[in-house]
Design an enzyme around this catalytic site. Structure first.
Site, mmCIF file in Angstrom:
data_model
loop_
_atom_site.group_PDB
_atom_site.id
_atom_site.type_symbol
_atom_site.label_atom_id
_atom_site.label_comp_id
_atom_site.label_asym_id
_atom_site.label_seq_id
_atom_site.Cartn_x
_atom_site.Cartn_y
_atom_site.Cartn_z
ATOM 1 N N ILE A 31 21.002 52.906 9.827
ATOM 2 C CA ILE A 31 19.793 52.974 10.648
ATOM 3 C C ILE A 31 19.750 54.264 11.479
ATOM 4 O O ILE A 31 18.680 54.689 11.914
ATOM 5 C CB ILE A 31 19.715 51.720 11.561
ATOM 6 C CG1 ILE A 31 18.299 51.409 11.962
ATOM 7 C CG2 ILE A 31 20.629 51.831 12.767
ATOM 8 C CD1 ILE A 31 18.130 50.037 12.605
ATOM 9 N N GLY A 92 35.983 54.265 17.228
ATOM 10 C CA GLY A 92 34.544 54.130 17.442
ATOM 11 C C GLY A 92 33.889 53.047 16.609
ATOM 12 O O GLY A 92 32.681 53.093 16.383
ATOM 13 N N HIS A 99 33.037 47.952 7.079
ATOM 14 C CA HIS A 99 31.999 48.750 6.414
ATOM 15 C C HIS A 99 32.539 50.132 6.137
ATOM 16 O O HIS A 99 33.330 50.676 6.906
ATOM 17 C CB HIS A 99 30.720 48.827 7.249
ATOM 18 C CG HIS A 99 30.936 49.257 8.670
ATOM 19 N ND1 HIS A 99 31.443 48.405 9.622
ATOM 20 C CD2 HIS A 99 30.735 50.441 9.281
ATOM 21 C CE1 HIS A 99 31.528 49.049 10.774
ATOM 22 N NE2 HIS A 99 31.117 50.290 10.599
ATOM 23 N N HIS A 101 31.283 53.949 5.544
ATOM 24 C CA HIS A 101 30.194 54.925 5.621
ATOM 25 C C HIS A 101 30.329 55.884 4.441
ATOM 26 O O HIS A 101 31.443 56.326 4.125
ATOM 27 C CB HIS A 101 30.321 55.789 6.874
ATOM 28 C CG HIS A 101 30.232 55.066 8.178
ATOM 29 N ND1 HIS A 101 29.101 55.079 8.947
ATOM 30 C CD2 HIS A 101 31.151 54.331 8.870
ATOM 31 C CE1 HIS A 101 29.325 54.390 10.068
ATOM 32 N NE2 HIS A 101 30.559 53.928 10.041
HETATM 33 P P1 5GP Z 1 30.701 52.013 13.173
HETATM 34 O O1 5GP Z 1 30.328 52.708 14.465
HETATM 35 O O2 5GP Z 1 31.092 50.575 13.454
HETATM 36 O O3 5GP Z 1 31.708 52.744 12.346
HETATM 37 O O4 5GP Z 1 29.397 52.003 12.287
HETATM 38 C C1 5GP Z 1 28.353 51.105 12.476
HETATM 39 C C2 5GP Z 1 27.135 51.733 11.837
HETATM 40 O O5 5GP Z 1 26.158 50.737 11.698
HETATM 41 C C3 5GP Z 1 26.509 52.855 12.679
HETATM 42 O O6 5GP Z 1 26.488 54.051 11.926
HETATM 43 C C4 5GP Z 1 25.120 52.326 12.999
HETATM 44 O O7 5GP Z 1 24.133 53.333 12.989
HETATM 45 C C5 5GP Z 1 24.897 51.304 11.912
HETATM 46 N N1 5GP Z 1 24.014 50.220 12.299
HETATM 47 C C6 5GP Z 1 24.061 49.508 13.466
HETATM 48 N N2 5GP Z 1 23.109 48.560 13.472
HETATM 49 C C7 5GP Z 1 22.449 48.677 12.285
HETATM 50 C C8 5GP Z 1 21.346 47.957 11.703
HETATM 51 O O8 5GP Z 1 20.780 47.023 12.276
HETATM 52 N N3 5GP Z 1 20.927 48.365 10.473
HETATM 53 C C9 5GP Z 1 21.522 49.405 9.809
HETATM 54 N N4 5GP Z 1 21.027 49.714 8.608
HETATM 55 N N5 5GP Z 1 22.562 50.087 10.320
HETATM 56 C C10 5GP Z 1 23.022 49.730 11.541
#
Ligand code: 5GP
Ligand code: ZN
Length: 113
Positions: A31, A92, A99, A101
């Site tokens: 997102i 972070g 997940h 990326h």
């Molecule tokens: P993290 O910070 O845990 O490594 O990555 C979480 C990712 O999830 C972030 O890049 C954030 O932008 C994405 N994200 C958070 N909420 C949502 C959502 O509701 N939909 C989508 N498509 N991505 C999300």
């Protein structure tokens, strides 16, 4: 997991821009993209973080990497891409569901900040 954002996305309770889905995994665009191409690949099963990968649940991780390789081909990422998974607060991690990326279509700094 009732209160997990990515479990809700996997179940279709929260909409996402899906790229690929099968019975085990889902890929959808982030997102808040940090590169021209930025998508996430998740197991449909709730695994809270990379630290929670075990011999019992790890097969899906290999499958995720085969899906990433297939999608990279389909999306034209022949110049390269980066796969990142954050585990815990220092890295972070902001969503408590494993997940990966996938970032591409720009030059990415190394080491990461
Ligand atoms: P993290 O910070 O845990 O490594 O990555 C979480 C990712 O999830 C972030 O890049 C954030 O932008 C994405 N994200 C958070 N909420 C949502 C959502 O509701 N939909 C989508 N498509 N991505 C999300
Ligand atoms: Zn979950």
């Amino acid at each position: 997991m009732q209160d997990c954002l990515f479990c809700k996305i996997a179940a279709g309770e929260i909409p996402s821009n899906r790229i690929y889905e099968d019975d085990k995994v889902l890929a959808f665009y982030d997102i808040d993209p940090q590169a021209p191409v930025h998508f996430l690949v998740i197991p449909k099963e709730h695994i809270a973080s990379p630290a929670c990968i075990t011999p019992e649940n790890s097969a899906v991780v290999a499958h995720i990497f085969t899906v990433i390789a297939k999608l990279a081909g389909e999306l034209g990422l022949e110049n390269g891409y980066r796969v990142v998974t954050n585990s815990g607060p220092d890295a972070g991690q902001s969503v408590g569901h494993l997940h990966f990326h996938v970032l591409a279509k720009r030059s990415l700094a190394w080491p990461p900040g």
